[in-house]
Design a protein around this motif. Sequence first.
Motif, PDB file in Angstrom:
ATOM      1  N   MET A 273     -39.126 -47.178 108.336  1.00 16.37           N
ATOM      2  CA  MET A 273     -39.604 -48.515 108.648  1.00 16.37           C
ATOM      3  C   MET A 273     -39.115 -48.830 110.051  1.00 16.37           C
ATOM      4  SD  MET A 273     -41.478 -51.021 107.524  1.00 16.37           S
ATOM      5  CE  MET A 273     -41.508 -50.897 105.736  1.00 16.37           C
ATOM      6  N   ILE A 274     -40.065 -49.050 110.966  1.00 15.48           N
ATOM      7  CA  ILE A 274     -39.728 -49.208 112.383  1.00 15.48           C
ATOM      8  C   ILE A 274     -40.220 -50.573 112.870  1.00 15.48           C
ATOM      9  CG2 ILE A 274     -40.123 -48.295 114.707  1.00 15.48           C
ATOM     10  CD1 ILE A 274     -40.449 -45.540 113.473  1.00 15.48           C
ATOM     11  N   SER A 275     -39.396 -51.246 113.642  1.00 14.29           N
ATOM     12  CA  SER A 275     -39.780 -52.538 114.199  1.00 14.29           C
ATOM     13  C   SER A 275     -40.885 -52.337 115.231  1.00 14.29           C
ATOM     14  CB  SER A 275     -38.576 -53.226 114.848  1.00 14.29           C
ATOM     15  OG  SER A 275     -38.019 -52.405 115.857  1.00 14.29           O
ATOM     16  N   THR A 276     -41.914 -53.164 115.179  1.00 17.52           N
ATOM     17  CA  THR A 276     -43.027 -53.080 116.118  1.00 17.52           C
ATOM     18  C   THR A 276     -42.948 -54.161 117.195  1.00 17.52           C
ATOM     19  OG1 THR A 276     -44.379 -54.424 114.623  1.00 17.52           O
ATOM     20  CG2 THR A 276     -44.535 -52.033 114.419  1.00 17.52           C
ATOM     21  N   LYS A 277     -41.942 -55.033 117.068  1.00 14.60           N
ATOM     22  CA  LYS A 277     -41.690 -56.083 118.050  1.00 14.60           C
ATOM     23  C   LYS A 277     -40.186 -56.307 118.110  1.00 14.60           C
ATOM     24  CE  LYS A 277     -45.889 -58.623 116.733  1.00 14.60           C
ATOM     25  NZ  LYS A 277     -46.403 -59.912 116.171  1.00 14.60           N
ATOM     26  N   ASP A 278     -39.740 -57.005 119.142  1.00 18.14           N
ATOM     27  CA  ASP A 278     -38.347 -57.466 119.153  1.00 18.14           C
ATOM     28  C   ASP A 278     -38.185 -58.506 118.040  1.00 18.14           C
ATOM     29  OD1 ASP A 278     -37.880 -55.868 121.338  1.00 18.14           O
ATOM     30  OD2 ASP A 278     -37.950 -57.496 122.803  1.00 18.14           O
ATOM     31  N   ILE A 279     -37.096 -58.403 117.293  1.00 19.89           N
ATOM     32  CA  ILE A 279     -36.833 -59.334 116.192  1.00 19.89           C
ATOM     33  C   ILE A 279     -35.509 -60.035 116.464  1.00 19.89           C
ATOM     34  CG2 ILE A 279     -36.572 -59.575 113.696  1.00 19.89           C
ATOM     35  CD1 ILE A 279     -37.985 -56.871 113.391  1.00 19.89           C
ATOM     36  N   ALA A 280     -35.546 -61.350 116.516  1.00 15.80           N
ATOM     37  CA  ALA A 280     -34.337 -62.112 116.825  1.00 15.80           C
ATOM     38  C   ALA A 280     -33.419 -62.202 115.615  1.00 15.80           C
ATOM     39  CB  ALA A 280     -34.714 -63.510 117.304  1.00 15.80           C
ATOM     40  N   ARG A 281     -32.162 -62.337 115.881  1.00 19.35           N
ATOM     41  CA  ARG A 281     -31.180 -62.491 114.808  1.00 19.35           C
ATOM     42  C   ARG A 281     -31.555 -63.681 113.916  1.00 19.35           C
ATOM     43  NH1 ARG A 281     -24.608 -63.312 115.650  1.00 19.35           N
ATOM     44  NH2 ARG A 281     -24.097 -63.525 113.419  1.00 19.35           N
ATOM     45  N   GLY A 282     -31.529 -63.470 112.611  1.00 23.42           N
ATOM     46  CA  GLY A 282     -31.865 -64.525 111.660  1.00 23.42           C
ATOM     47  C   GLY A 282     -33.325 -64.580 111.267  1.00 23.42           C
ATOM     48  N   ASP A 283     -34.175 -63.813 111.975  1.00 26.63           N
ATOM     49  CA  ASP A 283     -35.598 -63.808 111.643  1.00 26.63           C
ATOM     50  C   ASP A 283     -35.873 -62.866 110.468  1.00 26.63           C
ATOM     51  OD1 ASP A 283     -36.132 -65.586 113.609  1.00 26.63           O
ATOM     52  OD2 ASP A 283     -37.171 -64.183 114.946  1.00 26.63           O
ATOM     53  N   GLN A 284     -36.887 -63.217 109.696  1.00 27.78           N
ATOM     54  CA  GLN A 284     -37.289 -62.339 108.602  1.00 27.78           C
ATOM     55  C   GLN A 284     -38.041 -61.121 109.157  1.00 27.78           C
ATOM     56  OE1 GLN A 284     -39.400 -62.392 104.171  1.00 27.78           O
ATOM     57  NE2 GLN A 284     -39.227 -64.293 105.324  1.00 27.78           N
ATOM     58  N   ILE A 285     -37.889 -59.998 108.492  1.00 26.16           N
ATOM     59  CA  ILE A 285     -38.602 -58.779 108.858  1.00 26.16           C
ATOM     60  C   ILE A 285     -39.826 -58.691 107.965  1.00 26.16           C
ATOM     61  CG2 ILE A 285     -38.468 -56.267 109.034  1.00 26.16           C
ATOM     62  CD1 ILE A 285     -35.411 -56.604 109.358  1.00 26.16           C
ATOM     63  N   TRP A 286     -41.004 -58.665 108.610  1.00 27.14           N
ATOM     64  CA  TRP A 286     -42.263 -58.740 107.873  1.00 27.14           C
ATOM     65  C   TRP A 286     -43.038 -57.434 107.966  1.00 27.14           C
ATOM     66  CZ3 TRP A 286     -43.106 -63.380 105.401  1.00 27.14           C
ATOM     67  CH2 TRP A 286     -42.468 -64.519 105.895  1.00 27.14           C
ATOM     68  N   ASN A 287     -43.567 -57.003 106.836  1.00 30.30           N
ATOM     69  CA  ASN A 287     -44.548 -55.931 106.825  1.00 30.30           C
ATOM     70  C   ASN A 287     -45.922 -56.601 106.839  1.00 30.30           C
ATOM     71  OD1 ASN A 287     -45.778 -53.435 106.643  1.00 30.30           O
ATOM     72  ND2 ASN A 287     -44.760 -52.811 104.771  1.00 30.30           N
ATOM     73  N   THR A 288     -46.980 -55.922 106.463  1.00 31.57           N
ATOM     74  CA  THR A 288     -48.296 -56.548 106.401  1.00 31.57           C
ATOM     75  C   THR A 288     -49.024 -56.129 105.142  1.00 31.57           C
ATOM     76  OG1 THR A 288     -50.446 -56.779 107.489  1.00 31.57           O
ATOM     77  CG2 THR A 288     -49.326 -54.657 107.736  1.00 31.57           C
ATOM     78  N   TYR A 289     -49.814 -57.057 104.592  1.00 32.93           N
ATOM     79  CA  TYR A 289     -50.698 -56.748 103.474  1.00 32.93           C
ATOM     80  C   TYR A 289     -52.141 -56.598 103.963  1.00 32.93           C
ATOM     81  CZ  TYR A 289     -46.894 -58.443 100.440  1.00 32.93           C
ATOM     82  OH  TYR A 289     -45.687 -58.622  99.801  1.00 32.93           O
TER      83      TYR A 289
END
Length: 501
Positions: A273-289
């Motif tokens: 599972m790889i981040s596709t954007k910068d994710i800020a601390r405290g943000d939820q990590i979202w996949n896609t449906y």
Amino acid sequence: MSDFLSWFKNAGGTLSPLVGITEFPGMSRGAIALDDIEEGFTLFTIPRNILLSTRTTELRKRLGEADWAALGSGWQPLIVSMMWEESRGNNSPWNGYLRDLPNQFDTLMFWSEEELAELQASTIKDKIGRTDAEQDYLENVYPIICRRSDVFDPALLGSHFSGERFHINGSRILSRSFHVEEWETEQASDHDGDPNHGSPANDNEDDDTVPTLIEHVEAEPSMEVDGNANESDEDEDKEQVDDVAMVPMADILNARYGCENAKLFYEKDVLRMISTKDIARGDQIWNTYGDPPNADLLRRYGHVDLIPMDNKESNASSPFPYENPADEVEIRADLLLDICLNNASESEKSQRTDVWLSLGGDDTFAIDKSDLLCKDMLRMIKYLSMTDEEVQDAVAKDKLPKGKPSGEILAKAIAVFQARLSQYTSSIEGDEGFLSAFTGPPNRLFNATFVRLCEKRLLKRAIEQGEAVLAQEGARSKGGKAKRPREEERELRRDRKKIKK
């Protein structure tokens, strides 16, 4: 959760210390960034051998090919495999994973008749499939469970092999599975040397099709996986059950329209599972449906997406300015027949329908923000207004007519929209008032009301757009044929030449 994490790590999975698992208000458990995460960062890895599928379970071997085939097509073999693995307790290699899966769902499969009635005229009610699932269980699964007591412990029939457990495990697959094809090393040969290569996978079967995991060779460019496996009405029967898999850890991530910031990729032996954007601390990590409409979200996952409406879309007088931009409302061909062939006999309607379908026409039409007047529906309205001779000519050419949004065709389309809107028993204003006054996390009544509200809003917009086009057409007819910009420019040039002369 700690038991699952221990199982996951002992099985060879890895979880970055930058990623945490927590409960989010109003939704299920999900992943959160414990610190700032850069794009391209590996959030966790999953050994391929801990995926749970009909390829990895021993049940097929224990049953033998004859009884395995007797379980039926579709997801039945995987559902029964999960029921059997769960019944094995500590003897199952997936015990730590299965114990962590949900046993309660807010998906439509588990709604009462009174709760389903709140969806009013939404066609999503016809896609739940509980009756078919119960028939599959009683006719295919239950007899084998009873006959093969050497595999299925009779003492566990009520606790692990009941019809209710069949529904629960089916819902687990519907809401959490991925499409994983067998590994073929030659697939990666065309992408040697391209570390950024990736192809989006298809969504669950949604149009319930399962999102496809596309493999690549170890140390070669990875291929991405979008979303979870979902069943589509047209593709579910065609899908190979062996390609559907439960993917521990990946199925924890939540999804919401337009929020995706991580995707699942895999190499030969491991999924990442790889981040596709910068994710800020405290943000939820979202996949896609795959951004389905709310009705499908409710059917598959038991929740809806509430996205603030654009300023252009939001009405200042609306007390509840939220939507799902992917929402749609379905209109069935039967309604078009009633509006356009109201004086025809049922036999004549049936004949016209058969010819329409033979030419490749649809029997259901989806209205969404991008196509409010629905070009395909206009084509059927045009077709239904044709004479028998014109229909025969279309058959000879094997070609559907074009339906332009004008005149009588558009007037009938507006009548169809109005008739479809009248099938809902509550008003837009009433639903908006209820939702705006609602407090607390969304429940089933809230979600049903929001689904029907958004469908009615689309129909209202379609009516308004149709009426606006008719009004423009009427204005042009009164003032003479409207000139195109190029015609006006040519006239201006001619006038200038006359003045010069």
